[in-house]
Design an enzyme around this catalytic site. Structure first.
Site, short mmCIF file in Angstrom:
data_model
loop_
_atom_site.label_atom_id
_atom_site.label_comp_id
_atom_site.label_asym_id
_atom_site.label_seq_id
_atom_site.Cartn_x
_atom_site.Cartn_y
_atom_site.Cartn_z
N GLU A 126 11.06 -4.07 3.84
CA GLU A 126 11.43 -5.57 3.06
C GLU A 126 10.69 -5.68 1.67
OE1 GLU A 126 9.95 -4.58 5.88
OE2 GLU A 126 10.32 -5.85 7.81
N LYS A 166 11.03 -0.04 13.26
CA LYS A 166 11.24 0.20 11.92
C LYS A 166 12.35 1.29 11.81
CE LYS A 166 6.84 -0.65 9.61
NZ LYS A 166 5.95 -0.10 8.90
N LYS A 224 0.89 -1.23 0.08
CA LYS A 224 0.08 0.08 -0.03
C LYS A 224 0.94 1.30 0.01
CE LYS A 224 -3.68 2.06 2.77
NZ LYS A 224 -4.04 1.90 4.29
N HIS A 233 -0.75 -32.69 20.62
CA HIS A 233 0.59 -33.13 20.87
C HIS A 233 1.57 -32.18 21.34
CE1 HIS A 233 -1.22 -37.16 19.82
NE2 HIS A 233 -2.09 -36.59 18.87
N GLY A 274 -4.17 -1.92 5.78
CA GLY A 274 -3.60 -3.39 5.30
C GLY A 274 -3.93 -4.68 5.62
N ARG A 275 -4.22 -4.67 6.88
CA ARG A 275 -4.71 -6.24 7.56
C ARG A 275 -6.06 -6.47 6.92
NH1 ARG A 275 -3.40 -2.55 11.33
NH2 ARG A 275 -4.98 -1.76 12.75
N GLU A 309 -2.74 -6.17 15.96
CA GLU A 309 -2.05 -5.16 15.32
C GLU A 309 -3.63 -4.07 15.21
OE1 GLU A 309 0.90 -4.60 12.00
OE2 GLU A 309 -1.03 -3.97 10.98
O1 F6P Z 1 4.51 -2.58 9.74
C1 F6P Z 1 2.94 -2.87 9.69
C2 F6P Z 1 2.39 -2.68 8.24
O2 F6P Z 1 2.31 -1.16 8.00
C3 F6P Z 1 1.13 -3.34 8.38
O3 F6P Z 1 0.16 -2.56 8.97
C4 F6P Z 1 0.85 -3.55 6.80
O4 F6P Z 1 -0.07 -4.47 6.62
C5 F6P Z 1 2.41 -3.85 6.31
O5 F6P Z 1 3.15 -3.20 7.18
C6 F6P Z 1 2.86 -3.87 4.92
O6 F6P Z 1 2.39 -2.56 4.64
P1 F6P Z 1 2.49 -1.98 2.94
O7 F6P Z 1 1.57 -2.69 2.19
O8 F6P Z 1 2.26 -0.45 2.98
O9 F6P Z 1 3.95 -2.35 2.54
#
Ligand code: F6P
Length: 553
Positions: A212, A513, A206, A385, A268-269, A354
């Site tokens: 990452e 971060k 987004k 288990h 995002g979630r 979150e």
């Molecule tokens: O670090 C948390 C977060 O902002 C989440 O809320 C989100 O789903 C994820 O990182 C990825 O964000 P993006 O879609 O902006 O890369």
């Protein structure tokens, strides 16, 4: 605004919790055997049984009173009306619109958001059809056999979990893979067996600013460029992106035709229902993706329109408040008895933790009450288990969700019978336990002598009284799965609304971060900057290139 713990219903619940202390689920069951038939409901293909809870009709009456006192019905109405309830980010929360259809009405500042959503869905359909038919060709003219979703958090967990869950529907489609972690081991594992000529990447972010995802997208681009195919054709035929950050997409080189939108009113979630779910649609086809949306829509309408006593997400949400704040349960176990739902606990960890892992209310005041629980779990029967010992005989109160599917997607009927039997038996065993007298009788029946019976009895008593909800899907279809996920989303909303917190921001992820950026620079420069505490500085020093046992050793 009055703090929730000062409201009359909250005080009454505190008193009621004291009255209910010491009452065993066995007793409650003897007192009210009929609630097994009453405390259950169905929405679409999802049945929910919440009889096995440390609660009574009075508990629910008080919880409903609390819901009224926090104006929960009005809060639900404001959610669906597109009000900016995510106050810290000044955003509406309209992921329900993503599962809407042509007759749905969702507005933001008076503007209908449905046309843009439906148009995006049509573009998704065209793309999925072309990919699945082999009509979308790569830069070398080859069809796509493998699709790699690059994203993390909400841009990964939902599509990943759903693709696993709906794998039986994915036969014949391009294979989908997921890369989320900054750990190069993951992208290396995914890319090693793939052929660049047949591989398509979806960069899902987004913000398009996530460390990452940016690193993995750069690596994917370099991997494609190494193939010797022309750069322009690579960007046109091997990269799609879902993002709200047009400038970053241009900088990365994604052509406009390959961009899919996501809007600021989608957290995002809560985004798997948007083009963020492209990998799902590619894997199972757009019709099934739309069936997933339909299932969620059914739950949305139920949540929006059903009065409190019959409203399943609302009931479950209130039960969560009851356990967290009045019975002191810090965690919530999610136990899917279906291997295809093995990633559901991880998905719900983000969705719930979150959203509701917050310590201040919407107006910035400290919350003096417990908020979101620690969500954890693993699929049955594996968990039995592993950690079930603690649930049966440990010292913690652990409310759990048992989730199962009545019909399987495989031909092994004996396996499925045993799987379902284990689900049913575990919820009963956790509820009833085994008394000392029952334990003595069981050990004696095994032929043990009196001394052995005496010695073993304390170790074999099961206190029981562990509450659970059982959620049964008719089968793990796209529609049922959509309803299940939306059930959890609205339960999370209900809890956040009662606690008075903002369930839709996530400031808590920022500090780590930021600090990581500093350390990345230090590791690259081989030098520790000022401002670290001495313990952390010592650890960083151990990882500097050249340190004994460190990165450069
Ligand atoms: O670090 C948390 C977060 O902002 C989440 O809320 C989100 O789903 C994820 O990182 C990825 O964000 P993006 O879609 O902006 O890369």
């Amino acid at each position: 605004m009055t703090a929730v713990d000062q409201l009359p219903a909250w005080k009454a619940l505190e008193r009621h919790a004291r009255d209910l202390q010491g009452r065993h689920l066995r007793e409650l069951c003897v007192e009210d055997p009929g609630r097994g038939a009453r405390w259950r409901g169905r929405v679409g293909a999802v049945q929910v049984d919440y009889a096995k809870h440390r609660a009574s009709e009075e508990t629910f009456a008080l919880l409903f009173a609390l819901a009224e006192e926090v104006a929960l019905p009005a809060q639900i109405a404001r959610l669906f009306a597109g009000e900016r309830i995510n106050t810290t980010e000044q955003r509406a929360v309209l992921h329900m619109a993503l599962r809407g259809d042509a007759s749905s009405v969702f507005r933001l500042d008076g503007v209908d958001v449905m046309p843009e959503i439906l148009a995006t869905r049509e573009r998704m359909r065209a793309l999925c059809d072309a990919l699945r038919a082999g009509a979308w060709r790569g830069a070398a003219g080859a069809p796509v056999t493998d699709v790699v979703n690059i994203g993390i958090g909400g841009s990964d967990l939902g599509p990943y979990m759903i693709c696993e869950a709906l794998a039986p529907y994915a036969a014949g489609a391009p294979r989908v893979h997921f890369v989320s972690n900054i750990d190069g081991a993951q992208i290396s594992r995914v890319l090693t067996p793939l052929d660049p000529r047949h591989t398509l990447f979806i960069v899902n972010s987004k913000s398009f600013g996530t460390l990452e995802t940016k690193a993995n997208a750069d690596t994917a681009k370099a991997w494609l460029l190494q193939s010797g195919l022309p750069a322009e054709a690579i960007m046109a035929r091997h990269f799609l992106a879902v993002s709200a950050n047009q400038a970053a997409l241009s900088a990365f080189g994604i052509p406009e035709a390959n961009r899919f939108p996501i809007w600021d009113w989608v957290g995002g979630r809560y985004s798997l229902w948007s083009a963020t779910g492209l990998a799902i649609a590619i894997a199972v086809g757009m019709d099934r993706f739309e069936a997933l949306l339909t299932g969620a829509r059914t739950m949305d309408i139920h949540f929006r329109d059903t009065p409190m006593p019959d409203n399943l997400p609302l009931r479950l949400g209130l039960l969560g408040v009851w356990y967290a704040d009045f019975l002191g349960a810090p965690s919530h176990a999610v136990l899917p008895y279906d291997d295809r739902l093995r990633s559901l606990p991880a998905y719900l960890q983000q969705a719930d933790m979150e959203s509701n892992g917050k310590r201040v209310t919407r107006d910035g005041q400290p919350a003096a009450w417990a908020t979101g629980p620690i969500v954890w779990g693993a699929p049955g029967t594996n968990g039995q288990h592993a950690f079930f010992q603690l649930m049966h005989q440990g010292t913690h109160l652990i409310p759990a969700d048992f989730i199962g599917c009545i019909r399987p997607h495989h031909p092994y009927a004996d396996h499925h019978r045993a799987l379902l039997a284990n689900l049913l038996a575990q919820s009963e065993a956790l509820m009833r336990g085994r008394t000392e007298a029952e334990t003595r009788a069981a050990l004696t029946a095994r032929g043990l002598d009196a001394a052995r019976v005496e010695a073993l009895t304390p170790h074999n008593v099961f206190p029981g009284n562990q509450p659970s909800t059982t959620i049964l899907l008719d089968a793990l279809t796209p529609e049922a799965l959509g309803s299940l996920i939306a059930l959890y989303e609205h339960r999370i909303f209900t809890q956040g609304a009662v606690w008075g917190i903002n369930s839709f921001d996530q400031w808590g992820v920022e500090l780590g971060k930021l600090m990581a950026q500093t350390v990345i620079g230090e590791l690259a420069a081989g030098e520790i900057g000022a401002g670290h505490d001495p313990w952390s500085a010592a650890l960083i020093a151990a990882c500097l290139p050249g340190a004994q046992g460190g990165a450069g050793a």
